[in-house]
Write a protein that holds these residues in place. Structure first.
Motif, PDB file in Angstrom:
ATOM      1  N   ILE A 166      65.941 -57.399  48.113  1.00 42.98           N
ATOM      2  CA  ILE A 166      66.177 -57.223  49.546  1.00 42.98           C
ATOM      3  C   ILE A 166      67.663 -57.181  49.846  1.00 42.98           C
ATOM      4  O   ILE A 166      68.150 -56.297  50.575  1.00 42.98           O
ATOM      5  CB  ILE A 166      65.479 -58.331  50.345  1.00 42.98           C
ATOM      6  N   GLU A 167      68.423 -58.111  49.288  1.00 38.91           N
ATOM      7  CA  GLU A 167      69.869 -58.134  49.543  1.00 38.91           C
ATOM      8  C   GLU A 167      70.537 -56.866  49.019  1.00 38.91           C
ATOM      9  O   GLU A 167      71.383 -56.266  49.689  1.00 38.91           O
ATOM     10  CB  GLU A 167      70.494 -59.376  48.901  1.00 38.91           C
ATOM     11  N   VAL A 168      70.157 -56.454  47.810  1.00 39.55           N
ATOM     12  CA  VAL A 168      70.725 -55.238  47.228  1.00 39.55           C
ATOM     13  C   VAL A 168      70.318 -54.014  48.039  1.00 39.55           C
ATOM     14  O   VAL A 168      71.142 -53.136  48.328  1.00 39.55           O
ATOM     15  CB  VAL A 168      70.281 -55.105  45.759  1.00 39.55           C
ATOM     16  N   ALA A 169      69.047 -53.931  48.423  1.00 35.85           N
ATOM     17  CA  ALA A 169      68.572 -52.771  49.178  1.00 35.85           C
ATOM     18  C   ALA A 169      69.285 -52.643  50.511  1.00 35.85           C
ATOM     19  O   ALA A 169      69.562 -51.533  50.975  1.00 35.85           O
ATOM     20  CB  ALA A 169      67.064 -52.866  49.393  1.00 35.85           C
ATOM     21  N   ARG A 170      69.568 -53.751  51.150  1.00 31.76           N
ATOM     22  CA  ARG A 170      70.276 -53.692  52.437  1.00 31.76           C
ATOM     23  C   ARG A 170      71.666 -53.100  52.278  1.00 31.76           C
ATOM     24  O   ARG A 170      72.136 -52.347  53.139  1.00 31.76           O
ATOM     25  CB  ARG A 170      70.354 -55.096  53.047  1.00 31.76           C
ATOM     26  N   VAL A 171      72.343 -53.438  51.183  1.00 33.78           N
ATOM     27  CA  VAL A 171      73.667 -52.869  50.926  1.00 33.78           C
ATOM     28  C   VAL A 171      73.557 -51.375  50.640  1.00 33.78           C
ATOM     29  O   VAL A 171      74.292 -50.552  51.201  1.00 33.78           O
ATOM     30  CB  VAL A 171      74.344 -53.599  49.745  1.00 33.78           C
ATOM     31  N   ALA A 223      58.998 -49.839  41.198  1.00 29.78           N
ATOM     32  CA  ALA A 223      58.005 -49.575  40.170  1.00 29.78           C
ATOM     33  C   ALA A 223      56.588 -49.845  40.632  1.00 29.78           C
ATOM     34  O   ALA A 223      55.653 -49.234  40.121  1.00 29.78           O
ATOM     35  CB  ALA A 223      58.296 -50.405  38.920  1.00 29.78           C
ATOM     36  N   THR A 224      56.404 -50.760  41.591  1.00 29.10           N
ATOM     37  CA  THR A 224      55.058 -51.167  41.982  1.00 29.10           C
ATOM     38  C   THR A 224      54.929 -51.239  43.499  1.00 29.10           C
ATOM     39  O   THR A 224      55.921 -51.451  44.204  1.00 29.10           O
ATOM     40  CB  THR A 224      54.710 -52.545  41.398  1.00 29.10           C
ATOM     41  N   PRO A 225      53.716 -51.096  44.032  1.00 32.68           N
ATOM     42  CA  PRO A 225      53.511 -51.249  45.471  1.00 32.68           C
ATOM     43  C   PRO A 225      53.960 -52.601  46.018  1.00 32.68           C
ATOM     44  O   PRO A 225      54.575 -52.645  47.094  1.00 32.68           O
ATOM     45  CB  PRO A 225      52.005 -51.029  45.636  1.00 32.68           C
ATOM     46  N   PRO A 226      53.713 -53.734  45.337  1.00 33.19           N
ATOM     47  CA  PRO A 226      54.217 -54.999  45.875  1.00 33.19           C
ATOM     48  C   PRO A 226      55.731 -55.025  46.021  1.00 33.19           C
ATOM     49  O   PRO A 226      56.254 -55.634  46.960  1.00 33.19           O
ATOM     50  CB  PRO A 226      53.727 -56.037  44.852  1.00 33.19           C
ATOM     51  N   GLU A 227      56.444 -54.371  45.111  1.00 36.66           N
ATOM     52  CA  GLU A 227      57.898 -54.312  45.260  1.00 36.66           C
ATOM     53  C   GLU A 227      58.288 -53.547  46.525  1.00 36.66           C
ATOM     54  O   GLU A 227      59.194 -53.947  47.262  1.00 36.66           O
ATOM     55  CB  GLU A 227      58.526 -53.633  44.041  1.00 36.66           C
ATOM     56  N   GLY A 228      57.599 -52.434  46.783  1.00 31.62           N
ATOM     57  CA  GLY A 228      57.872 -51.677  47.993  1.00 31.62           C
ATOM     58  C   GLY A 228      57.508 -52.454  49.235  1.00 31.62           C
ATOM     59  O   GLY A 228      58.244 -52.438  50.243  1.00 31.62           O
ATOM     60  N   ALA A 229      56.379 -53.152  49.207  1.00 29.90           N
ATOM     61  CA  ALA A 229      55.956 -53.948  50.363  1.00 29.90           C
ATOM     62  C   ALA A 229      56.951 -55.060  50.653  1.00 29.90           C
ATOM     63  O   ALA A 229      57.205 -55.385  51.821  1.00 29.90           O
ATOM     64  CB  ALA A 229      54.567 -54.526  50.108  1.00 29.90           C
ATOM     65  N   GLU A 230      57.531 -55.645  49.605  1.00 30.83           N
ATOM     66  CA  GLU A 230      58.540 -56.686  49.809  1.00 30.83           C
ATOM     67  C   GLU A 230      59.752 -56.133  50.561  1.00 30.83           C
ATOM     68  O   GLU A 230      60.299 -56.782  51.455  1.00 30.83           O
ATOM     69  CB  GLU A 230      58.985 -57.268  48.469  1.00 30.83           C
ATOM     70  N   LEU A 231      60.182 -54.919  50.211  1.00 38.23           N
ATOM     71  CA  LEU A 231      61.316 -54.315  50.908  1.00 38.23           C
ATOM     72  C   LEU A 231      60.977 -54.056  52.370  1.00 38.23           C
ATOM     73  O   LEU A 231      61.821 -54.244  53.259  1.00 38.23           O
ATOM     74  CB  LEU A 231      61.723 -53.011  50.218  1.00 38.23           C
ATOM     75  N   ILE A 233      63.541 -53.031  55.421  1.00 34.70           N
ATOM     76  CA  ILE A 233      63.978 -51.718  54.952  1.00 34.70           C
ATOM     77  C   ILE A 233      63.019 -50.656  55.483  1.00 34.70           C
ATOM     78  O   ILE A 233      61.818 -50.695  55.214  1.00 34.70           O
ATOM     79  CB  ILE A 233      64.019 -51.670  53.418  1.00 34.70           C
ATOM     80  N   GLU A 234      63.538 -49.701  56.225  1.00 33.47           N
ATOM     81  CA  GLU A 234      62.711 -48.651  56.829  1.00 33.47           C
ATOM     82  C   GLU A 234      62.845 -47.306  56.129  1.00 33.47           C
ATOM     83  O   GLU A 234      62.093 -46.378  56.409  1.00 33.47           O
ATOM     84  CB  GLU A 234      63.090 -48.488  58.303  1.00 33.47           C
ATOM     85  N   ARG A 235      63.800 -47.186  55.221  1.00 35.35           N
ATOM     86  CA  ARG A 235      64.029 -45.916  54.528  1.00 35.35           C
ATOM     87  C   ARG A 235      62.842 -45.568  53.623  1.00 35.35           C
ATOM     88  O   ARG A 235      62.012 -46.424  53.313  1.00 35.35           O
ATOM     89  CB  ARG A 235      65.312 -46.009  53.704  1.00 35.35           C
ATOM     90  N   ARG A 236      62.760 -44.319  53.199  1.00 33.88           N
ATOM     91  CA  ARG A 236      61.719 -43.902  52.262  1.00 33.88           C
ATOM     92  C   ARG A 236      61.778 -44.772  51.013  1.00 33.88           C
ATOM     93  O   ARG A 236      62.857 -45.065  50.485  1.00 33.88           O
ATOM     94  CB  ARG A 236      61.917 -42.446  51.843  1.00 33.88           C
ATOM     95  N   ILE A 237      60.624 -45.175  50.531  1.00 38.26           N
ATOM     96  CA  ILE A 237      60.510 -45.956  49.302  1.00 38.26           C
ATOM     97  C   ILE A 237      59.509 -45.255  48.395  1.00 38.26           C
ATOM     98  O   ILE A 237      58.391 -44.953  48.819  1.00 38.26           O
ATOM     99  CB  ILE A 237      60.047 -47.398  49.586  1.00 38.26           C
ATOM    100  N   ARG A 291      53.614 -47.886  53.981  1.00 34.71           N
ATOM    101  CA  ARG A 291      54.234 -46.572  54.180  1.00 34.71           C
ATOM    102  C   ARG A 291      55.097 -46.191  52.971  1.00 34.71           C
ATOM    103  O   ARG A 291      56.252 -45.786  53.093  1.00 34.71           O
ATOM    104  CB  ARG A 291      55.070 -46.541  55.453  1.00 34.71           C
ATOM    105  N   LEU A 292      54.494 -46.292  51.796  1.00 37.27           N
ATOM    106  CA  LEU A 292      55.193 -45.988  50.556  1.00 37.27           C
ATOM    107  C   LEU A 292      54.811 -44.611  50.045  1.00 37.27           C
ATOM    108  O   LEU A 292      53.677 -44.173  50.215  1.00 37.27           O
ATOM    109  CB  LEU A 292      54.845 -47.028  49.485  1.00 37.27           C
ATOM    110  N   GLU A 293      55.766 -43.948  49.413  1.00 38.78           N
ATOM    111  CA  GLU A 293      55.492 -42.723  48.693  1.00 38.78           C
ATOM    112  C   GLU A 293      55.179 -43.102  47.240  1.00 38.78           C
ATOM    113  O   GLU A 293      55.533 -44.193  46.792  1.00 38.78           O
ATOM    114  CB  GLU A 293      56.685 -41.771  48.777  1.00 38.78           C
TER     115      GLU A 293
END
Length: 389
Positions: free
Chosen positions: A50-55, A67-75, A80-84, A102-104
């Protein structure tokens, strides 16, 4: 490192968000007009997703890669609203999580593409999918040799309305070591894309470049690139003719001295008594061990920095503590800080050197750093904020 900025821990992982941002900006500028998709999978290579993604999100990447849906859901939960994009195979049971967050998603076969399309259509929505072509990695993806057969099938599945094609991609297996094989994989990807287009499928983007390929040759950049380890300070010196500067160090592993003691000649150190003192030696016990991600293979091989001086690890790395020889360093006392990875003054234990000494790769070094180590963020908007995970 200034004492006033040191967090109150026995050991911690310090993450330089400023260096991370500069590494990412360097990639973005180097590959333009191609867009970049920074990989933040595996908790951003162990540094805190989360901290890295925000930067990284402030640099407006095309998307973020996991790599996984849970990782995307955590973001998503982290704001994080950007495409994942989820790049690893997803089970049918995970489709609802993909849609909810809302993951690709990557489609790695005709069967997975059909499942994703059907799941999205059943949910009265449409999912953006990224089609993987196997050009030589051999682990997943539609086989490039059969593109003439599966391309019409892809067109048929997409025509059902539950999925739209966002990109076609492949994975290079040796971009940093085998240019001929990498060029061959690129040619195969282009042929597969042409075959898809002949079947009536529009291909918005092609992408293949990992960090090694980003540094190796601009022909690999295509429409998108997927940098990973470079962002986090790895793969130094692999660029072509200095076209992309070496990355800045991002991760630093610090540990406090818990105790300092003098051992007489002939004293043994740690489990198995694998080290015996040859003279009077002063050893410092550090509050870090293999349970924190310090590889046991660094026993009697690794180094640390104390007061800006290199000191050797003596004896076996234990689960919770490690001993280093500070005989040649004056004034070492309890609560002093040792650096196992990263810079202290003019000296540095570089990520590549750490990995080589431990007999592993940079990726494993970072992702193996234990969750017991708090993440301490410096050099950016989250400066001095401590992660508690």
């Amino acid at each position: 490192m200034t004492r006033s900025r040191e967090p109150p821990y026995r050991a911690w992982l310090e993450v330089d968000l400023g260096a991370l941002s500069r590494n990412a900006r360097r990639v973005a500028e180097h590959v333009a007009p191609a867009r970049f998709v920074p990989m933040v999978k595996a908790d951003a290579y162990g540094l805190g997703a989360i901290e890295v993604a925000r930067v990284l999100d402030r640099l407006e990447p095309y998307a973020l890669g996991v790599a996984t849906p849970p990782e995307g859901a955590e973001l998503r939960r982290g704001g994080i609203e950007r495409r994942i994009v989820v790049f690893a195979p997803s089970a049918a049971a995970e489709i609802s999580q993909l849609l909810e967050a809302r993951l690709e998603c990557a489609a790695l076969s005709l069967a997975s593409l059909a499942k994703l399309e059907a799941g999205a259509r059943a949910g009265c929505t449409r999912m953006a999918v990224h089609l993987e072509v196997d050009t030589g990695m051999g682990r997943a993806g539609l086989p490039v040799a059969d593109a003439g057969a599966w391309s019409p099938e892809v067109a048929s599945i997409l025509s059902r309305g539950g999925a739209s094609l966002a990109s076609v991609f492949t994975h290079f297996h040796s971009a940093g070591t085998d240019p001929a094989a990498t060029r061959l994989q690129l040619a195969r990807l282009r042929r597969a894309a042409s075959t898809l287009e002949e079947a009536g499928v529009e291909v918005p983007f092609l992408h293949a470049a990992n960090s090694d390929a980003v540094m190796a040759d601009p022909q690999y950049h295509l429409g998108l690139v997927r940098p990973g380890i470079y962002l986090y300070g790895g793969r130094r010196g692999t660029g072509a003719g200095g076209a992309l500067a070496d990355p800045e160090s991002v991760a630093r592993v610090r540990a406090r001295v818990l105790e300092v003691r003098d051992l007489a000649p002939g004293s043994t150190v740690s489990y198995g008594a694998t080290y015996t003192t040859g003279d009077v030696e002063r050893l410092a016990t550090l509050g870090i061990g293999y349970a924190d991600g310090l590889p046991w293979r660094l026993s009697n091989r690794g180094q640390a920095l104390i007061h800006g001086v290199r000191v050797p690890i003596r004896g076996g790395v234990c689960m919770d503590v490690t001993s280093v020889d500070v005989s040649g360093v004056s004034g070492v006392e309890a609560a002093d800080v040792a650096t196992l990875l990263g810079r202290d003054g003019r000296e540095e234990v570089a990520l590549a050197d750490f990995a080589e000494t431990a007999g592993t790769i940079e990726y494993e070094v970072l992702t193996a750093i234990g969750r017991r180590l708090p993440r301490h963020y410096v050099g950016g908007p989250a400066d001095a904020a401590d992660g508690s995970r």
